[in-house]
Write a protein that holds these residues in place. Structure first.
Motif, PDB file in Angstrom:
ATOM      1  N   HIS A 173      36.168 -18.104   7.704  1.00  0.00           N
ATOM      2  CA  HIS A 173      34.855 -17.868   8.226  1.00  0.00           C
ATOM      3  C   HIS A 173      34.969 -16.976   9.499  1.00  0.00           C
ATOM      4  O   HIS A 173      34.470 -17.302  10.530  1.00  0.00           O
ATOM      5  N   LEU A 174      35.322 -15.746   9.128  1.00  0.00           N
ATOM      6  CA  LEU A 174      35.703 -14.960  10.259  1.00  0.00           C
ATOM      7  C   LEU A 174      34.215 -13.771  10.130  1.00  0.00           C
ATOM      8  O   LEU A 174      33.959 -13.462   9.158  1.00  0.00           O
ATOM      9  N   VAL A 175      33.674 -13.505  11.372  1.00  0.00           N
ATOM     10  CA  VAL A 175      32.380 -12.928  11.514  1.00  0.00           C
ATOM     11  C   VAL A 175      32.451 -12.015  12.482  1.00  0.00           C
ATOM     12  O   VAL A 175      33.390 -11.739  13.252  1.00  0.00           O
ATOM     13  N   LEU A 176      31.290 -11.141  12.224  1.00  0.00           N
ATOM     14  CA  LEU A 176      31.348  -9.924  13.102  1.00  0.00           C
ATOM     15  C   LEU A 176      30.307  -9.840  14.194  1.00  0.00           C
ATOM     16  O   LEU A 176      29.181 -10.570  13.675  1.00  0.00           O
ATOM     17  N   ILE A 177      30.545  -9.130  15.450  1.00  0.00           N
ATOM     18  CA  ILE A 177      29.425  -9.444  16.236  1.00  0.00           C
ATOM     19  C   ILE A 177      28.261  -8.526  16.170  1.00  0.00           C
ATOM     20  O   ILE A 177      27.254  -9.028  16.698  1.00  0.00           O
ATOM     21  N   GLU A 178      28.180  -7.439  15.258  1.00  0.00           N
ATOM     22  CA  GLU A 178      27.082  -6.732  15.247  1.00  0.00           C
ATOM     23  C   GLU A 178      25.992  -7.344  14.592  1.00  0.00           C
ATOM     24  O   GLU A 178      24.941  -7.364  15.205  1.00  0.00           O
ATOM     25  N   PRO A 179      25.995  -7.975  13.397  1.00  0.00           N
ATOM     26  CA  PRO A 179      24.745  -8.283  12.596  1.00  0.00           C
ATOM     27  C   PRO A 179      24.179  -9.499  13.380  1.00  0.00           C
ATOM     28  O   PRO A 179      22.859  -9.530  13.355  1.00  0.00           O
ATOM     29  N   PRO A 180      24.843 -10.335  14.039  1.00  0.00           N
ATOM     30  CA  PRO A 180      23.793 -11.451  14.709  1.00  0.00           C
ATOM     31  C   PRO A 180      22.816 -10.682  15.764  1.00  0.00           C
ATOM     32  O   PRO A 180      21.950 -11.175  16.104  1.00  0.00           O
ATOM     33  N   LEU A 181      23.293  -9.783  16.598  1.00  0.00           N
ATOM     34  CA  LEU A 181      22.731  -9.115  17.730  1.00  0.00           C
ATOM     35  C   LEU A 181      21.428  -8.445  16.952  1.00  0.00           C
ATOM     36  O   LEU A 181      20.616  -8.434  17.547  1.00  0.00           O
ATOM     37  N   ARG A 182      21.817  -7.699  15.856  1.00  0.00           N
ATOM     38  CA  ARG A 182      20.694  -7.121  15.020  1.00  0.00           C
ATOM     39  C   ARG A 182      19.572  -8.025  14.881  1.00  0.00           C
ATOM     40  O   ARG A 182      18.309  -7.832  14.786  1.00  0.00           O
ATOM     41  N   GLU A 271      43.333  -3.979   6.173  1.00  0.00           N
ATOM     42  CA  GLU A 271      44.053  -4.004   5.079  1.00  0.00           C
ATOM     43  C   GLU A 271      44.046  -5.350   4.206  1.00  0.00           C
ATOM     44  O   GLU A 271      43.971  -5.295   3.049  1.00  0.00           O
ATOM     45  N   VAL A 272      43.743  -6.490   5.108  1.00  0.00           N
ATOM     46  CA  VAL A 272      43.600  -7.862   4.478  1.00  0.00           C
ATOM     47  C   VAL A 272      42.194  -8.352   4.113  1.00  0.00           C
ATOM     48  O   VAL A 272      42.282  -8.897   3.292  1.00  0.00           O
ATOM     49  N   PHE A 273      41.084  -7.722   4.918  1.00  0.00           N
ATOM     50  CA  PHE A 273      39.945  -8.165   4.699  1.00  0.00           C
ATOM     51  C   PHE A 273      39.189  -7.019   4.132  1.00  0.00           C
ATOM     52  O   PHE A 273      39.106  -6.074   4.338  1.00  0.00           O
ATOM     53  N   GLU A 274      38.047  -7.347   3.694  1.00  0.00           N
ATOM     54  CA  GLU A 274      36.854  -6.592   3.556  1.00  0.00           C
ATOM     55  C   GLU A 274      35.449  -7.213   3.496  1.00  0.00           C
ATOM     56  O   GLU A 274      35.346  -8.430   3.673  1.00  0.00           O
ATOM     57  N   PRO A 275      34.439  -6.360   3.906  1.00  0.00           N
ATOM     58  CA  PRO A 275      33.139  -7.153   4.125  1.00  0.00           C
ATOM     59  C   PRO A 275      32.437  -8.063   3.181  1.00  0.00           C
ATOM     60  O   PRO A 275      32.706  -7.809   1.862  1.00  0.00           O
ATOM     61  N   LEU A 292      33.835 -11.478   7.067  1.00  0.00           N
ATOM     62  CA  LEU A 292      34.856 -10.981   6.236  1.00  0.00           C
ATOM     63  C   LEU A 292      35.422 -12.017   5.296  1.00  0.00           C
ATOM     64  O   LEU A 292      35.318 -13.012   5.309  1.00  0.00           O
ATOM     65  N   GLN A 293      35.820 -11.387   3.893  1.00  0.00           N
ATOM     66  CA  GLN A 293      36.519 -12.014   2.888  1.00  0.00           C
ATOM     67  C   GLN A 293      37.813 -11.503   2.753  1.00  0.00           C
ATOM     68  O   GLN A 293      38.001 -10.012   3.188  1.00  0.00           O
ATOM     69  N   LEU A 294      38.897 -12.188   2.178  1.00  0.00           N
ATOM     70  CA  LEU A 294      40.133 -11.527   1.737  1.00  0.00           C
ATOM     71  C   LEU A 294      39.864 -10.302   0.779  1.00  0.00           C
ATOM     72  O   LEU A 294      39.102 -10.508  -0.206  1.00  0.00           O
ATOM     73  N   ALA A 295      40.526  -9.255   0.836  1.00  0.00           N
ATOM     74  CA  ALA A 295      40.736  -7.993  -0.079  1.00  0.00           C
ATOM     75  C   ALA A 295      41.403  -8.536  -1.389  1.00  0.00           C
ATOM     76  O   ALA A 295      42.129  -9.481  -1.330  1.00  0.00           O
ATOM     77  N   PRO A 296      41.091  -7.880  -2.197  1.00  0.00           N
ATOM     78  CA  PRO A 296      41.830  -8.061  -3.538  1.00  0.00           C
ATOM     79  C   PRO A 296      43.031  -8.418  -3.720  1.00  0.00           C
ATOM     80  O   PRO A 296      43.692  -9.419  -4.207  1.00  0.00           O
ATOM     81  N   GLU A 297      43.874  -7.639  -2.770  1.00  0.00           N
ATOM     82  CA  GLU A 297      45.244  -7.767  -2.839  1.00  0.00           C
ATOM     83  C   GLU A 297      45.676  -9.180  -2.069  1.00  0.00           C
ATOM     84  O   GLU A 297      46.953  -9.469  -2.108  1.00  0.00           O
ATOM     85  N   TYR A 298      44.813  -9.784  -1.499  1.00  0.00           N
ATOM     86  CA  TYR A 298      45.333 -11.152  -0.764  1.00  0.00           C
ATOM     87  C   TYR A 298      44.409 -12.429  -1.051  1.00  0.00           C
ATOM     88  O   TYR A 298      44.693 -13.344  -0.745  1.00  0.00           O
TER      89      TYR A 298
END
Length: 376
Positions: A173-182, A271-275, A292-298
């Motif tokens: 449950h890794l999150v990004l800072i920009e969307p909640p501020l928007r 490398e490890v994650f994708e949106p 973020l979610q795990l990229a296909p390779e992971y």
């Protein structure tokens, strides 16, 4: 101690308070105070620990934002973590604060008391080491946080893939800072005049995620450190921009952060994650492209694959009177919640903001006794 004393120097604090008072006096008068949101929970605790809010003039106030990673955890993630911890042959590893966050059926700490396998770790490297030492168990790391902690999880997963450690997984449950501020800026009910940006996130991202705030909303941003002088200087820098009718991103935390951030950390994340298409936030609902979610390779390291469909438990959601959602989105001060300091305390928390070491409710409870003024 010399380094710490420099950023807690009473003479510097007094000088900055005078500058803040002078700038505030030149701002247009209005009925509502000028509201400056400190995004990071670490800033919130520093503000109350050092009483910085009491040094501001009446026409300026701090507003608490959604920058505490434990506070924005939705109940569904806690429920998934509890289910994994109860799964035979699985050990769930978590940061200390997260084990006390209540889900619909209780917290990880309560699950451990009932026999579930839960281990408190300092980070993903500790969990990876447990996977090396216990190849007969599935070791699951509850990966939470903003861009600050995502690189460490990425590096641990890279090492697991490189070494062929198949029993190490992450529940992300890794999150990004920009969307909640928007989301907050798009809310017409909120009046936010400036932002104290998170210094730790900016170590990784640089200042780019905040550029849209002055560009689209004409609000100033100052990326701040965590000491009293840092925060007061950041307030003064924000008021100076407001006074001059300017709006840009400034970097106060120059001794640590840079405008470009850490490219190596971002490369590991990429490398490890994708949106993720959408991510659930406590208090803000589902926000598109905010996690973020795990990229296909992971994907082989995705702990969610270990979960089986489960029937509804019939557990009731949290107390509807709990004000955590309103507090972390800047709509309420902690003492205005009907549960604060009564039914909701650090020993008996009703929500994550009283649990987390960066939670606004925990800061109010720890550093300030409730007064009549707080309940106005």
């Amino acid at each position: 101690m010399k380094y710490v004393d420099e950023f807690r120097d009473p003479a510097l604090v007094a000088q900055l308070v005078k500058r803040i008072d002078a700038s505030a006096a030149r701002l247009p008068s209005r009925q509502q105070p000028w509201q400056l949101m400190e995004v990071c929970g670490g800033h919130t605790h520093a503000i109350f620990r050092f009483g910085l809010d009491r040094l501001l003039p009446d026409c300026v106030e701090f507003v608490h934002g959604p920058g505490c990673p434990v506070c924005v955890l939705p109940e569904t993630v806690i429920d998934q973590a509890v289910a994994l911890a109860q799964r035979p042959g699985t050990l769930l590893c978590s940061y200390g604060d997260a084990v006390r966050v209540p889900g619909t059926g209780g917290s990880l700490l309560e699950a451990r008391a009932g026999g579930a396998a839960v281990e408190v770790v300092y980070g993903p490297r500790d969990a990876l080491e447990l996977a090396r030492r216990h190849p007969d168990k599935d070791i699951v790391f509850l990966a939470i946080g903003f861009e600050t902690t995502a690189p460490a999880t990425a590096l641990a997963l890279q090492a697991a893939r490189r070494e062929g450690i198949g029993n190490f997984r992450a529940l992300c449950h890794l999150v990004l800072i920009e969307p909640p501020l928007r989301a907050l800026l798009a809310d017409p009910q909120l009046c936010l005049d400036g932002f104290i940006g998170p210094g730790h996130v900016s170590l990784v991202t640089g200042t780019r995620p905040f550029d849209f705030i002055p560009a689209q909303y004409r609000r100033p941003v100052v990326i701040s450190g965590f000491e009293p002088v840092d925060l007061l200087q950041s307030v003064w820098m924000l008021l100076r921009q407001l006074e001059q009718g300017k709006a840009c991103v400034e970097l106060q935390y120059r001794r640590v952060a840079t405008t470009s951030g850490n490219s190596a950390a971002r490369a590991a994340m990429e490398e490890v994650f994708e949106p993720a298409p959408s991510t659930e936030w406590r208090g803000l609902g589902s926000l598109p492209h905010s996690g973020l979610q795990l990229a296909p390779e992971y994907r082989a390291f995705d702990a969610a694959a270990l979960l089986e469909p489960r029937a509804a438990t019939g557990a009731e959601p949290g107390d509807p009177r709990c004000g955590c959602a309103a507090v972390l989105s800047g709509r309420m001060k902690p003492p205005h919640c009907p549960l604060f300091g009564r039914e909701c305390t650090p020993a008996t928390p009703s929500g994550p903001l009283m649990v987390s070491s960066e939670g606004a409710c925990a800061a109010w409870y720890q550093y300030r006794q409730e007064s009549a003024d707080d309940r106005r």
